[in-house]
Design an enzyme around this catalytic site. Structure first.
Site, PDB file in Angstrom:
ATOM      1  CE  LYS A  52      -8.500  81.661 -36.391  1.00  0.00           C
ATOM      2  NZ  LYS A  52      -7.653  81.748 -38.151  1.00  0.00           N
ATOM      3  N   GLY A  92      -3.410  78.556 -26.962  1.00  0.00           N
ATOM      4  CA  GLY A  92      -2.685  77.252 -26.969  1.00  0.00           C
ATOM      5  C   GLY A  92      -1.777  76.522 -27.848  1.00  0.00           C
ATOM      6  CB  CYS A  93      -2.016  77.811 -31.736  1.00  0.00           C
ATOM      7  SG  CYS A  93      -3.347  76.844 -31.796  1.00  0.00           S
ATOM      8  CB  THR A  94       0.046  81.959 -28.460  1.00  0.00           C
ATOM      9  OG1 THR A  94      -0.982  82.757 -29.664  1.00  0.00           O
ATOM     10  CG2 THR A  94       1.680  83.123 -28.148  1.00  0.00           C
ATOM     11  CB  ALA A  98       3.799  79.132 -32.064  1.00  0.00           C
TER      12      ALA A  98
END
Length: 153
Positions: free
Chosen positions: A39, A44-46, A49
């Site tokens: 998401k 964690g995704c940031t 990315a």
């Protein structure tokens, strides 16, 4: 049976954060790093990315593409990309068609997993890395494999 290294990658045909169609058939022999993440704007995704962002020039020098994929829509992706200065395509897979085609597992049967595929210029999966908790490790693994592929050319 889940996709494995050596399998042909499913075709990709999705829209990115800017409304541009991204098709695997248009890559013209480039290596593709395709990372599925849960998401936009989660910690964690940031981190994942931004690790790809911080090393994007390395992937460019190696002649490869980086595409991120989640179920978020193009508006969310655009805001995420702008907020974090992400220079690569974020593909919107709202109905999880691509996630299912790549057989990306769900964690605990509920949460979308974090899986990265390195696909060579002929469309063959050369590496699969699955680690939900260490987002930046996906960039390190992908970079290592892309460098190996480049050396063998």
């Amino acid at each position: 049976m889940a996709l494995q290294v050596g399998d042909k990658a499913p075709a990709i045909d999705l829209v990115d954060q800017n409304g541009k169609k991204r098709r695997s058939n248009d890559l013209k022999g480039k290596v593709l790093v395709l990372f599925f993440y849960p998401k936009d704007d989660t910690p964690g995704c940031t981190a994942e990315a931004c690790s790809f962002r911080d090393n994007y020039s390395v992937f460019e020098k190696l002649g490869s593409e980086v595409w991120g994929v989640s179920g978020d829509d193009d508006i969310s992706h655009r805001q995420f990309a702008e907020r974090h200065s992400l220079p690569y395509a974020l593909l919107s897979d709202k109905d999880n068609t691509l996630r299912r085609a790549f057989e990306v597992p769900r964690t605990l049967g509920m949460l979308p997993s974090r899986v990265t595929y390195v696909i060579d210029g002929q469309g063959t999966i050369r590496h699969i890395f699955n680690n939900l908790l260490d987002g930046p490790a996906h960039m390190r693994e992908a970079c290592r494999v892309v460098e190996e592929i480049k050396k063998k050319r």
